[in-house]
Design an enzyme around this catalytic site. Structure first.
Site, PDB file in Angstrom:
ATOM      1  N   ASN A 113       4.654  -1.183   4.190  1.00 27.23           N
ATOM      2  CA  ASN A 113       5.058  -1.260   5.593  1.00 27.23           C
ATOM      3  C   ASN A 113       3.832  -1.135   6.483  1.00 27.23           C
ATOM      4  O   ASN A 113       2.858  -0.465   6.138  1.00 27.23           O
ATOM      5  CB  ASN A 113       6.101  -0.179   5.929  1.00 27.23           C
ATOM      6  CG  ASN A 113       5.471   1.105   6.427  1.00 27.23           C
ATOM      7  OD1 ASN A 113       5.127   1.234   7.605  1.00 27.23           O
ATOM      8  ND2 ASN A 113       5.287   2.062   5.519  1.00 27.23           N
ATOM      9  N   PHE A 117       4.253   3.095  13.949  1.00 25.96           N
ATOM     10  CA  PHE A 117       4.845   4.118  14.827  1.00 25.96           C
ATOM     11  C   PHE A 117       5.729   3.491  15.907  1.00 25.96           C
ATOM     12  O   PHE A 117       5.668   3.876  17.091  1.00 25.96           O
ATOM     13  CB  PHE A 117       3.774   4.974  15.498  1.00 25.96           C
ATOM     14  CG  PHE A 117       3.011   5.898  14.577  1.00 25.96           C
ATOM     15  CD1 PHE A 117       3.369   6.076  13.260  1.00 25.96           C
ATOM     16  CD2 PHE A 117       1.915   6.598  15.054  1.00 25.96           C
ATOM     17  CE1 PHE A 117       2.659   6.935  12.425  1.00 25.96           C
ATOM     18  CE2 PHE A 117       1.189   7.460  14.237  1.00 25.96           C
ATOM     19  CZ  PHE A 117       1.561   7.622  12.916  1.00 25.96           C
ATOM     20  N   SER A 180      -1.186   7.972   8.532  1.00 27.47           N
ATOM     21  CA  SER A 180      -0.632   6.622   8.469  1.00 27.47           C
ATOM     22  C   SER A 180      -1.771   5.611   8.530  1.00 27.47           C
ATOM     23  O   SER A 180      -2.659   5.732   9.367  1.00 27.47           O
ATOM     24  CB  SER A 180       0.332   6.376   9.632  1.00 27.47           C
ATOM     25  OG  SER A 180       0.671   4.996   9.692  1.00 27.47           O
ATOM     26  N   ASN A 182      -1.389   2.615   9.519  1.00 29.47           N
ATOM     27  CA  ASN A 182      -0.906   1.519  10.365  1.00 29.47           C
ATOM     28  C   ASN A 182      -1.198   1.690  11.853  1.00 29.47           C
ATOM     29  O   ASN A 182      -0.753   0.896  12.674  1.00 29.47           O
ATOM     30  CB  ASN A 182       0.598   1.323  10.140  1.00 29.47           C
ATOM     31  CG  ASN A 182       0.907   1.016   8.695  1.00 29.47           C
ATOM     32  OD1 ASN A 182       0.191   0.261   8.051  1.00 29.47           O
ATOM     33  ND2 ASN A 182       1.959   1.631   8.172  1.00 29.47           N
ATOM     34  N   ASN A 251       1.197  10.718   2.339  1.00 30.26           N
ATOM     35  CA  ASN A 251       1.648   9.518   3.028  1.00 30.26           C
ATOM     36  C   ASN A 251       1.496   8.314   2.085  1.00 30.26           C
ATOM     37  O   ASN A 251       1.297   8.486   0.879  1.00 30.26           O
ATOM     38  CB  ASN A 251       0.823   9.316   4.313  1.00 30.26           C
ATOM     39  CG  ASN A 251       1.612   8.686   5.435  1.00 30.26           C
ATOM     40  OD1 ASN A 251       2.322   7.709   5.230  1.00 30.26           O
ATOM     41  ND2 ASN A 251       1.477   9.234   6.636  1.00 30.26           N
TER      42      ASN A 251
END
Length: 343
Positions: A113, A117, A180, A182, A251
């Site tokens: 993914n 957020f 994360s 991302n 994570n």
């Protein structure tokens, strides 16, 4: 009790992953409102564990990311979790990264993914938590906080402090997500200088909030699986220095060794599910070596069976969390893990 998820999964896997995710949650909400889930879901036997002053009804929790905005708290609670972690939420609403941004890798039992957020902002989430029956009846809801994508990394601490202030009154505990892959440069916060500055700011803010509300909320840190031994030791030392109450390991990973050649295996984002299990467990073991019993560890990453849950606990985790495993195994995974971990 009949497990219907294996019958539903092929249909769900025929849909776009994000659409299937949203559809599943909306149908869970509907089933919960109609009172069906209590008859369809086997509830785990109570198995309380107390860490950080919180008594968890059982050691199996929902990892952050599945319910980013707190829109499905009551339905998810009915599945038998001992606790729910909501988020990641940011001070301001943001749409996240462009779609498509979620990919299944069934051959590896993995997910990639790059959601980024996406959320409605912290204030909207806090309102939903307050309005949920689960929270009102004393259910354990952790709030996972992050920074907005538009906030420069050097100003990240202000976002985390702002988000902590917003969730402080309702959160059972607060998780600081610095891992994360991302959000651009976010993982730089795991470096010594930036992490020391961030934890210092959060420490001071929590002291003020503790005085204001007359209660000290536990503060957790969530880290990446892509750390070497020196990184892990540094983080462990800083956790102790700044009074962080627990650590969540881990994570998603940016490594792709285990999914090379698979369809979507080279997509950008965080890889979760079975491919991250070994790396996540390694981080749990390393943290346990450095921390001993000084700080609880919450193990998450690649838990798709009761045996995987046991592996995390044997490595040093006090509690576990699941997310990607639910996509592949369905709600039965919760009771299976709870049974495997029963004292």
């Amino acid at each position: 009790m009949i497990d219907s998820y294996p019958l539903l999964r092929p249909w769900l896997f025929s849909l776009d992953p994000e659409r299937a995710h949203d559809l599943t949650l909306s149908n869970l909400d509907r089933a919960e409102r109609w009172g069906l889930l209590r008859y369809l879901i086997k509830q785990p036997t109570p198995d309380p564990r107390t860490i950080c002053g919180i008594t968890f009804p059982n050691p199996v929790g929902l990892a952050a990311g599945l319910d980013k905005d707190g829109k499905h708290i009551d339905a998810l609670a009915t599945l038998g979790f001992g606790f729910l972690e909501i988020g990641t939420v940011t001070p301001k609403p943001q749409p996240g990264n462009p779609k498509p941004r979620m990919f299944r890798l069934p051959a590896a039992q993995g997910l990639i993914n790059r959601m980024g957020f996406n959320n409605d902002g912290v204030d909207a989430c806090v309102k939903r938590v307050r309005n949920s029956d689960y929270w009102q009846k004393g259910g354990i809801v952790g709030l996972n906080i992050g920074k907005n994508a538009s906030t420069p990394i050097e100003n990240a601490a202000s976002d985390y402090v702002s988000a902590m202030q917003a969730v402080y009154e309702v959160a059972s505990y607060i998780t600081v997500n610095i891992s994360s892959p991302n959000t651009q440069n976010l993982r730089a916060l795991q470096g010594e200088e930036m992490l020391r500055s961030l934890l210092g700011s959060l420490h001071l803010a929590r002291e003020a909030l503790s005085d204001r509300y007359g209660m000290r909320k536990p503060l957790f840190l969530k880290i990446a699986p892509d750390l070497d031994a020196n990184d892990i030791k540094l983080i462990a030392d800083l956790l102790m220095e700044f009074g962080i109450d627990a650590i969540i390991a881990t994570n998603t990973t940016i490594a792709r060794d285990s999914v090379q050649g698979l369809k979507f295996g080279d997509e950008a984002g965080g890889l979760s599910g079975t491919p991250v299990r070994i790396a996540s467990t390694r981080v749990v073991q390393s943290l346990k070596e450095y921390l001993g019993d000084a700080l609880p560890i919450i193990g998450v990453g690649g838990i798709l069976s009761g045996q995987d849950a046991q592996e995390k606990v044997l490595a040093g985790a006090s509690l576990i969390q699941v997310y990607s495993g639910l996509i592949y195994r369905g709600p039965k995974l919760i009771s299976e893990c709870a049974s495997a971990l029963r004292k």
